[in-house]
Motif scaffolding. Structure first.
Motif, PDB file in Angstrom:
ATOM      1  N   ASP A  66       0.830  -1.197   0.000  1.00 22.15           N
ATOM      2  CA  ASP A  66       0.000   0.000   0.000  1.00 22.15           C
ATOM      3  C   ASP A  66       0.869   1.253   0.000  1.00 22.15           C
ATOM      4  OD1 ASP A  66      -2.215  -1.569   0.058  1.00 22.15           O
ATOM      5  OD2 ASP A  66      -2.611  -1.326   2.202  1.00 22.15           O
ATOM      6  N   LEU A  68       2.631   2.562  -2.549  1.00 20.29           N
ATOM      7  CA  LEU A  68       3.770   2.613  -3.453  1.00 20.29           C
ATOM      8  C   LEU A  68       3.320   2.460  -4.903  1.00 20.29           C
ATOM      9  CD1 LEU A  68       6.456   0.421  -1.625  1.00 20.29           C
ATOM     10  CD2 LEU A  68       6.172   2.915  -1.567  1.00 20.29           C
ATOM     11  N   TYR A  69       3.957   3.219  -5.763  1.00 17.85           N
ATOM     12  CA  TYR A  69       3.788   3.058  -7.206  1.00 17.85           C
ATOM     13  C   TYR A  69       5.047   2.390  -7.732  1.00 17.85           C
ATOM     14  CZ  TYR A  69       3.829   4.135 -12.161  1.00 17.85           C
ATOM     15  OH  TYR A  69       3.903   4.032 -13.521  1.00 17.85           O
ATOM     16  N   GLU A  70       4.889   1.348  -8.563  1.00 16.59           N
ATOM     17  CA  GLU A  70       6.049   0.612  -9.053  1.00 16.59           C
ATOM     18  C   GLU A  70       5.857   0.213 -10.513  1.00 16.59           C
ATOM     19  OE1 GLU A  70       6.434  -2.916  -6.618  1.00 16.59           O
ATOM     20  OE2 GLU A  70       4.269  -3.182  -6.556  1.00 16.59           O
ATOM     21  N   ARG A  90       8.198   4.430  -6.098  1.00 18.78           N
ATOM     22  CA  ARG A  90       8.124   5.701  -5.367  1.00 18.78           C
ATOM     23  C   ARG A  90       6.831   5.736  -4.569  1.00 18.78           C
ATOM     24  NH1 ARG A  90       4.240   8.679  -7.760  1.00 18.78           N
ATOM     25  NH2 ARG A  90       3.829   8.445  -9.995  1.00 18.78           N
ATOM     26  N   ALA A  92       3.230   6.567  -3.803  1.00 22.49           N
ATOM     27  CA  ALA A  92       2.150   6.829  -4.760  1.00 22.49           C
ATOM     28  C   ALA A  92       1.527   8.203  -4.566  1.00 22.49           C
ATOM     29  CB  ALA A  92       1.077   5.745  -4.632  1.00 22.49           C
ATOM     30  N   ASP A  93       1.579   8.708  -3.349  1.00 22.59           N
ATOM     31  CA  ASP A  93       0.911   9.982  -3.054  1.00 22.59           C
ATOM     32  C   ASP A  93       1.913  11.116  -2.881  1.00 22.59           C
ATOM     33  OD1 ASP A  93       2.081   9.124  -0.744  1.00 22.59           O
ATOM     34  OD2 ASP A  93       0.317   9.421   0.542  1.00 22.59           O
TER      35      ASP A  93
END
Length: 295
Positions: A66, A68-70, A90, A92-93
């Motif tokens: 939860d 994280l953007y990958e 990175r 996500a927010d």
């Protein structure tokens, strides 16, 4: 760490044999043959080997965690393999741009543990990028034995160039502030040391138990350096006094920590070499160092 419950701890000699095997000083056959001396009390050679091999199910920060953007990103490495790929992660927010950290793997490719380290860096508030030196050969093959054999076929300098190109890529990425550091482990620690002397624009470098550049290179070191060494790692530590003397002679900006009684690879929580106390302390120091120099 002992995976065998109430069984006797793994002898230090077994860790030493595994270290020699991991770094090409002992063949797989030789490793298993020498393990026979320590397979006692009903413990088979194969079971003993399994005790020291990585268990990636132990990783702590699952893919898709939860917040994280990958994604996997391709980038150019003109002085290396030409085209490379890395694991990009990175928060996500993120509100605006963030500093970047290149995470550099060991001598076996982008395995699950190094992906996990990249996620930890992202959770600390950074854009993390972990290249796979095996990408030109088809990528990490799913196990460390084959990955180690594959990586041994690549030219070392070409791989160094690939990681240096990753730092350049991350510096110019739209998600970063342009401030970039690097952290690496074993082979990746050696590459981090080299990047510190070859890429003076880097904001910080944190090598874990990696080999050393030529002492003469310390004269030009401009990048803040934080070094982590394992107290029982005679192989890597043998080169430290000479490099330390060179750093001191040139008033280099560095700090070094030696963790007593722990093995090479103590930060890797997927193997019995892992030492929870030393690993937690080293990682907290790493994040504080990056916060100081990249923010």
């Amino acid at each position: 760490m002992d995976r065998s419950g109430d069984a006797a701890p793994i002898p230090q000699e077994v860790f030493d044999l595994y270290d020699a095997y991991c770094h090409g000083d002992l063949s797989r056959r030789g490793f298993f043959e020498r393990l026979g001396k320590y397979a006692v009390g009903g413990l088979s050679v194969s079971a003993l080997a399994a005790c020291v091999m990585p268990d990636y199910a132990r990783q702590q920060t699952e893919s898709g965690a939860d917040g994280l953007y990958e994604e996997m990103l391709v980038y150019d490495s003109p002085r290396g393999a030409g085209e490379m790929e890395g694991y990009f992660v990175r928060p996500a927010d993120a509100d605006g741009k963030l500093p970047g950290i290149v995470v550099i793997h060991e001598n076996r490719g982008l395995n699950p543990h190094i992906r996990d380290v990249a996620r930890r860096a992202a959770q600390a508030g950074y854009v993390a990028f972990a290249p796979d030196a095996l990408y030109p050969l088809g990528g990490y093959p799913g196990n460390d034995d084959d990955g180690r054999a594959m990586q041994a076929t690549r030219d070392r300098e070409s791989m160094v160039q690939d990681f240096m190109a990753a730092a350049d890529f991350l510096k110019g990425h739209v998600a970063t502030t342009g401030k970039v550091g690097c952290v690496g482990f074993c082979f990746g620690g050696a590459v981090s040391n080299l990047m510190a002397v070859r890429q003076p624009w880097l904001s910080a470098a944190v090598p874990y138990y990696g080999g050393w550049p030529d002492a003469a290179d310390a004269a030009g070191l401009k990048v803040p350096l934080q070094i982590h060494l394992a107290g029982l790692d005679d192989r890597v530590n043998a080169g430290w006094p000479a490099y330390k003397a060179a750093l001191d002679a040139h008033d280099a900006n560095y700090e070094a920590y030696i963790y007593p009684g722990v093995n090479h690879g103590f930060h890797n929580d997927t193997t019995p070499r892992f030492d929870a106390t030393a690993a937690a302390l080293a990682w907290s120091r790493t994040v504080e160092f990056f916060d100081l120099h990249l923010r």
